[in-house]
Motif scaffolding. Structure first.
Motif, PDB file in Angstrom:
ATOM      1  N   GLU A  37       0.830  -1.213   0.000  1.00 33.60           N
ATOM      2  CA  GLU A  37       0.000   0.000   0.000  1.00 33.60           C
ATOM      3  C   GLU A  37       0.861   1.258   0.000  1.00 33.60           C
ATOM      4  OE1 GLU A  37      -2.982  -0.089   3.017  1.00 33.60           O
ATOM      5  OE2 GLU A  37      -3.834  -1.964   2.268  1.00 33.60           O
ATOM      6  N   ALA A  38       1.937   1.260   0.778  1.00 35.45           N
ATOM      7  CA  ALA A  38       2.830   2.428   0.805  1.00 35.45           C
ATOM      8  C   ALA A  38       3.537   2.583  -0.538  1.00 35.45           C
ATOM      9  CB  ALA A  38       3.842   2.286   1.924  1.00 35.45           C
ATOM     10  N   PHE A  39       3.969   1.475  -1.124  1.00 34.15           N
ATOM     11  CA  PHE A  39       4.609   1.535  -2.440  1.00 34.15           C
ATOM     12  C   PHE A  39       3.635   2.089  -3.475  1.00 34.15           C
ATOM     13  CE2 PHE A  39       7.573  -2.230  -1.347  1.00 34.15           C
ATOM     14  CZ  PHE A  39       8.489  -1.378  -0.770  1.00 34.15           C
ATOM     15  N   ALA A  40       2.414   1.586  -3.466  1.00 34.24           N
ATOM     16  CA  ALA A  40       1.412   2.054  -4.423  1.00 34.24           C
ATOM     17  C   ALA A  40       1.135   3.541  -4.231  1.00 34.24           C
ATOM     18  CB  ALA A  40       0.122   1.253  -4.277  1.00 34.24           C
ATOM     19  N   HIS A  41       1.076   3.962  -2.993  1.00 33.16           N
ATOM     20  CA  HIS A  41       0.846   5.385  -2.703  1.00 33.16           C
ATOM     21  C   HIS A  41       2.009   6.235  -3.211  1.00 33.16           C
ATOM     22  CE1 HIS A  41      -0.727   8.895  -0.677  1.00 33.16           C
ATOM     23  NE2 HIS A  41       0.465   9.077  -0.115  1.00 33.16           N
ATOM     24  N   LEU A  45      -0.650   5.243  -7.482  1.00 38.60           N
ATOM     25  CA  LEU A  45      -1.517   4.308  -8.193  1.00 38.60           C
ATOM     26  C   LEU A  45      -2.315   3.501  -7.171  1.00 38.60           C
ATOM     27  CD1 LEU A  45       0.980   2.765 -10.789  1.00 38.60           C
ATOM     28  CD2 LEU A  45      -0.880   4.355 -11.290  1.00 38.60           C
ATOM     29  N   PRO A  46      -3.504   3.044  -7.560  1.00 37.34           N
ATOM     30  CA  PRO A  46      -4.213   2.100  -6.696  1.00 37.34           C
ATOM     31  C   PRO A  46      -3.389   0.812  -6.568  1.00 37.34           C
ATOM     32  CG  PRO A  46      -5.642   2.908  -8.451  1.00 37.34           C
ATOM     33  CD  PRO A  46      -4.279   3.410  -8.742  1.00 37.34           C
ATOM     34  N   VAL A  47      -3.580   0.080  -5.487  1.00 33.32           N
ATOM     35  CA  VAL A  47      -2.765  -1.101  -5.200  1.00 33.32           C
ATOM     36  C   VAL A  47      -2.795  -2.106  -6.353  1.00 33.32           C
ATOM     37  CG1 VAL A  47      -2.501  -3.086  -3.667  1.00 33.32           C
ATOM     38  CG2 VAL A  47      -2.978  -0.839  -2.708  1.00 33.32           C
ATOM     39  N   ALA A  48      -3.982  -2.444  -6.836  1.00 31.66           N
ATOM     40  CA  ALA A  48      -4.083  -3.441  -7.901  1.00 31.66           C
ATOM     41  C   ALA A  48      -3.363  -2.987  -9.170  1.00 31.66           C
ATOM     42  CB  ALA A  48      -5.549  -3.746  -8.209  1.00 31.66           C
ATOM     43  N   LEU A  49      -3.500  -1.721  -9.506  1.00 31.22           N
ATOM     44  CA  LEU A  49      -2.834  -1.203 -10.697  1.00 31.22           C
ATOM     45  C   LEU A  49      -1.326  -1.140 -10.487  1.00 31.22           C
ATOM     46  CD1 LEU A  49      -3.197  -0.151 -13.543  1.00 31.22           C
ATOM     47  CD2 LEU A  49      -3.549   2.133 -12.591  1.00 31.22           C
ATOM     48  N   ASP A  56       4.220  -5.901 -15.082  1.00 32.42           N
ATOM     49  CA  ASP A  56       4.501  -5.589 -16.485  1.00 32.42           C
ATOM     50  C   ASP A  56       5.944  -5.143 -16.677  1.00 32.42           C
ATOM     51  OD1 ASP A  56       1.876  -6.187 -17.163  1.00 32.42           O
ATOM     52  OD2 ASP A  56       1.241  -4.077 -17.258  1.00 32.42           O
ATOM     53  N   ALA A  57       6.450  -4.360 -15.739  1.00 34.97           N
ATOM     54  CA  ALA A  57       7.802  -3.812 -15.870  1.00 34.97           C
ATOM     55  C   ALA A  57       8.886  -4.841 -15.565  1.00 34.97           C
ATOM     56  CB  ALA A  57       7.961  -2.600 -14.951  1.00 34.97           C
ATOM     57  N   TYR A  58       8.661  -5.714 -14.566  1.00 29.24           N
ATOM     58  CA  TYR A  58       9.720  -6.601 -14.092  1.00 29.24           C
ATOM     59  C   TYR A  58       9.402  -8.087 -14.221  1.00 29.24           C
ATOM     60  CZ  TYR A  58      11.534  -2.242 -12.502  1.00 29.24           C
ATOM     61  OH  TYR A  58      11.988  -0.947 -12.482  1.00 29.24           O
ATOM     62  N   GLY A  59       8.246  -8.428 -14.716  1.00 29.85           N
ATOM     63  CA  GLY A  59       7.923  -9.830 -14.952  1.00 29.85           C
ATOM     64  C   GLY A  59       7.443 -10.585 -13.733  1.00 29.85           C
ATOM     65  N   LEU A  60       7.462  -9.952 -12.576  1.00 33.15           N
ATOM     66  CA  LEU A  60       7.025 -10.571 -11.325  1.00 33.15           C
ATOM     67  C   LEU A  60       6.278  -9.547 -10.492  1.00 33.15           C
ATOM     68  CD1 LEU A  60      10.407 -12.249 -10.338  1.00 33.15           C
ATOM     69  CD2 LEU A  60       8.382 -13.467 -11.117  1.00 33.15           C
ATOM     70  N   SER A  61       5.405 -10.034  -9.614  1.00 42.41           N
ATOM     71  CA  SER A  61       4.761  -9.132  -8.653  1.00 42.41           C
ATOM     72  C   SER A  61       5.830  -8.683  -7.652  1.00 42.41           C
ATOM     73  CB  SER A  61       3.639  -9.871  -7.927  1.00 42.41           C
ATOM     74  OG  SER A  61       4.191 -10.867  -7.075  1.00 42.41           O
ATOM     75  N   PRO A  62       5.558  -7.659  -6.856  1.00 44.10           N
ATOM     76  CA  PRO A  62       6.559  -7.254  -5.852  1.00 44.10           C
ATOM     77  C   PRO A  62       6.946  -8.403  -4.912  1.00 44.10           C
ATOM     78  CG  PRO A  62       4.915  -5.539  -6.091  1.00 44.10           C
ATOM     79  CD  PRO A  62       4.427  -6.710  -6.888  1.00 44.10           C
TER      80      PRO A  62
END
Length: 85
Positions: A37-41, A45-49, A56-62
């Motif tokens: 949530e802090a990263f998204a903020h 961007l909203p968390v899901a986006l 999309d950028a790195y091929g993996l979720s955080p």
């Protein structure tokens, strides 16, 4: 290039720069829990986006990126067994 395409390209590059900063923060402090949530903020961007754009950028979720980073560090830290001839 039309104006809206140029604006979209600038926005995309801005997001990539911010995502790179998030990735660098994950790299720099592997013991710190991920606060999605802090990263998204921080990327505005909203968390899901945020998760989708990171993937999309790195091929993996955080979280996936963190696990892969841990696996690489563990592999590098483990001693290599000598080959038996």
């Amino acid at each position: 290039m039309c104006l809206s395409l140029a604006a979209a390209a600038r926005q995309h590059l801005r997001e990539l720069v911010l995502l790179r900063r998030v990735r660098d923060r994950i790299d720099a402090d592997p013991a710190r829990p991920l606060d999605i949530e802090a990263f998204a903020h921080s990327v505005d961007l909203p968390v899901a986006l945020f998760v989708r754009r990171f993937r999309d950028a790195y091929g993996l979720s955080p979280h996936g990126y963190r696990r892969a980073l841990e696996a690489i560090r563990n592999r590098e830290a483990s001693p290599v067994a000598p080959k038996v001839a």
